[in-house]
Design an enzyme around this catalytic site. Structure first.
Site, PDB file in Angstrom:
ATOM      1  N   CYS A 382     -38.847 -30.572  13.935  1.00 17.93           N
ATOM      2  CA  CYS A 382     -38.277 -31.430  13.012  1.00 17.93           C
ATOM      3  C   CYS A 382     -38.134 -32.855  13.384  1.00 17.93           C
ATOM      4  CB  CYS A 382     -37.090 -30.865  12.343  1.00 17.93           C
ATOM      5  SG  CYS A 382     -36.305 -31.150  10.697  1.00 17.93           S
ATOM      6  N   HIS A 508     -38.283 -25.474  10.767  1.00 12.43           N
ATOM      7  CA  HIS A 508     -37.541 -24.894  11.767  1.00 12.43           C
ATOM      8  C   HIS A 508     -38.210 -23.427  12.044  1.00 12.43           C
ATOM      9  CE1 HIS A 508     -34.404 -28.020  12.140  1.00 12.43           C
ATOM     10  NE2 HIS A 508     -34.713 -28.316  10.945  1.00 12.43           N
ATOM     11  N   GLU A 510     -37.449 -21.882  14.556  1.00 13.46           N
ATOM     12  CA  GLU A 510     -36.874 -20.878  15.528  1.00 13.46           C
ATOM     13  C   GLU A 510     -35.763 -19.973  14.597  1.00 13.46           C
ATOM     14  OE1 GLU A 510     -36.664 -24.218  14.707  1.00 13.46           O
ATOM     15  OE2 GLU A 510     -34.611 -25.087  14.683  1.00 13.46           O
TER      16      GLU A 510
END
Ligand code: GLN
Length: 542
Positions: A382, A508, A510
């Site tokens: 990001c 994102h 993750e």
């Protein structure tokens, strides 16, 4: 089967791991064949945690449907391997907003609107909502905060009412407390637990199970004492001793029969818990032949919770690569062009973290440059991807003042700029580009190789993006845009062909990594670091 409800409350102190306990119970019931979901009720007045900074609230976890939620939802997804949604996170702000809007519409005409019954009715409605979809056999509700807090009282009252309204065998209450060890006295103490349970009982809620968090083993005799004081049988007093990893907690709970207690209470006849694949994962997580050290460049160095999902993703990716990943947070404000080699030279890879605002950006840009010029595996997430674009524009394209308009609204070269629809947005809450968006990958790119597919979906939370006006120029100079949103054409992934591993993503990843489904970018990033280390290159450019 009628939906069953489990309520998890906490006592004595916060941060005892209610979210992990809720997720562990859910995992155990899932392995026994039940369809389980978990929801978190947070007693604060913000409508969602999207407007809270990481110092207040750790990471903000984003779901596929674009909800900005508590980081416990990340644990729920990682343990259950299923997607959560807006319905899984409710706050006092959201409850009051609904009730006040209804009041304005005239839904309560003539009546005084009160905490009981109007607020508690709205809480109860939401507590039962997911159960009424027919999609779940068990709904676990975690109540944020600690019993005795003024702001959690309406939630406890709602649980009290549901304990009466639902059939006894459809509803369970689990209370998590602490048994502190007093070093000076060399003793474990049960009194705080007794008081906490008493407080819960004064509020009319009877716990069916008490889980005692403790640094040390709690003797059986002490469990009997707690049971006696708290009106439950001693086998329903479970001990949760500090674990090396959160992923061990379901196993510990299972060893003490917690899932059996629950299944029996619900009157269900189910196969035994099957933890084979979970145990295999634990095995891989704890036994590894290799190690790598990565620099996580961000501005929240002292806050573990700010990068929770990133840290978890490295645990998952490490297990796949037979590798322990040591993540070292390096403060971006302490990095500059002069000391970057000294700060980052000993690491096997560099990750530039997400973030907001202008603090620490120059350090992040210096970190990207170091990775790009020295062939160090690089991963930007990001804001980290945006910094990679700025660095490339400044140092390869020669646009010295290239910047993001977030940090420098007057820059002559806004290579990162606010999205068009964002420019009209004035309200801050829930207005970023949020949730899952599709992304098309360029055939033959690193991204396409990593994913092994050409169409992916990833979650977003940002207002700024790569400015399309600079795309052609950047690409010509060697920064490949390897992932784009098929509808809007927004650049979602950049990479540098020829670099051993250099990737920046606007989304994102993750948020989608789980032990059973580790995220491919993290997996390949760890593999790239390992490859470089085994070739003896780590630290060689310092
Ligand atoms: N601040 C940047 C933006 O809003 C990046 C956000 C992030 O890293 N999540 O676009």
């Amino acid at each position: 089967m009628r939906t069953k409800y489990i309520f998890v409350t906490g006592g004595v102190a916060s941060s005892l791991g209610k979210g992990i306990l809720a997720a562990s119970i859910a995992k155990l019931l899932q392995t026994r064949g039940l369809r389980v979901t978990i929801q978190k009720f947070d007693p604060y007045i913000n409508v969602d945690p999207g407007t809270l900074n990481p110092y207040e609230h750790g990471e903000c976890y984003v779901t596929d449907d674009g909800a900005e939620t508590d980081l416990d939802l990340g644990h729920y997804e990682r343990f259950l391997n299923v997607s959560m949604s807006q319905a899984n996170n409710v706050t006092t702000g959201r409850i009051y907003k609904t009730v006040i809007e209804k009041e304005r519409e005239g839904a309560y005409l003539g009546k005084t609107v009160q905490i009981i019954p109007h607020i508690t009715d709205e809480i109860k409605r939401r507590m039962l909502l997911l159960g009424r979809t027919g999609n779940y056999d068990v709904v676990i509700t975690e109540i944020g905060g600690v019993v005795g807090d003024i702001e959690s009282l309406p939630y406890i009252e709602a649980v009290r009412q549901l304990q009466w309204e639902l059939p006894r065998e459809d509803c369970m209450s689990v209370h998590l407390t602490l048994i502190p060890y007093l070093k000076a006295a060399k003793e474990l103490k049960t009194k705080p637990t007794q008081h906490s349970v008493r407080q819960l009982q004064q509020n009319g809620v009877r716990p069916d199970v008490i889980v005692c968090r403790s640094e040390r083993a709690v003797p059986a005799e002490m469990r009997r004492k707690i049971a006696m004081f708290c009106n439950i049988s001693s086998e329903n007093v479970i001990v949760s001793v500090d674990a090396k990893s959160i992923y061990q907690v379901p196993v510990y709970m299972h060893k003490q029969g917690l899932d059996d207690i629950i299944v029996r209470h619900f009157g269900l006849d189910l196969p035994a818990a099957d933890l084979t694949s979970w145990n295999n994962y634990l095995q891989r997580m704890f036994h590894h032949s290799h190690e790598v050290d990565i620099a996580l460049v961000g501005k929240y160095v002292e806050l573990q919770d700010a990068y929770k999902s990133i840290l978890e993703s490295f645990i998952h990716a490490g297990a796949v690569n037979d590798c322990k990943v040591h993540v070292h947070t390096v403060h971006s404000e302490h990095i500059n062009a002069d000391n970057v080699a000294e700060q980052l030279g000993s690491f096997d890879g560099i990750l530039v973290a997400p973030g907001f605002g202008s603090r620490g950006l120059e350090g992040k840009i210096a970190a990207v440059r170091y990775a790009r010029e020295n062939g160090v595996p690089f991963f930007g997430i990001c804001l980290g991807m945006q910094m990679a674009v700025i660095e490339f524009a400044r140092n390869v394209l020669g646009l010295q003042d290239a910047d993001s308009t977030e940090a420098n609204p007057d820059t002559a070269n806004p290579v990162i700029d606010m999205m068009e629809d964002q420019k009209k947005t004035v309200i801050k809450g829930g207005t970023m580009r949020l949730g899952a968006y599709p992304c098309a990958l360029k055939p033959g790119s690193l991204a396409a190789t990593i994913y092994g597919r050409q169409e992916i979906s990833e979650r977003h939370r940002h207002r700024y993006e790569l400015n399309a006006a600079y795309e052609a120029e950047l690409e010509k100079a060697g920064l490949m845009v390897s992932g784009v949103n098929p509808a809007s054409g927004l650049a979602e992934i950049v990479e540098i062909p020829g670099h051993p591993f250099f990737i920046g993503v606007q989304f994102h990843p993750e948020l989608k990594s789980t032990p059973e489904n580790p995220h491919p970018i993290f997996v390949r990033f760890v593999a790239a670091m390992l490859g470089r280390k085994t070739r003896g290159l780590a630290g060689s450019n310092a």
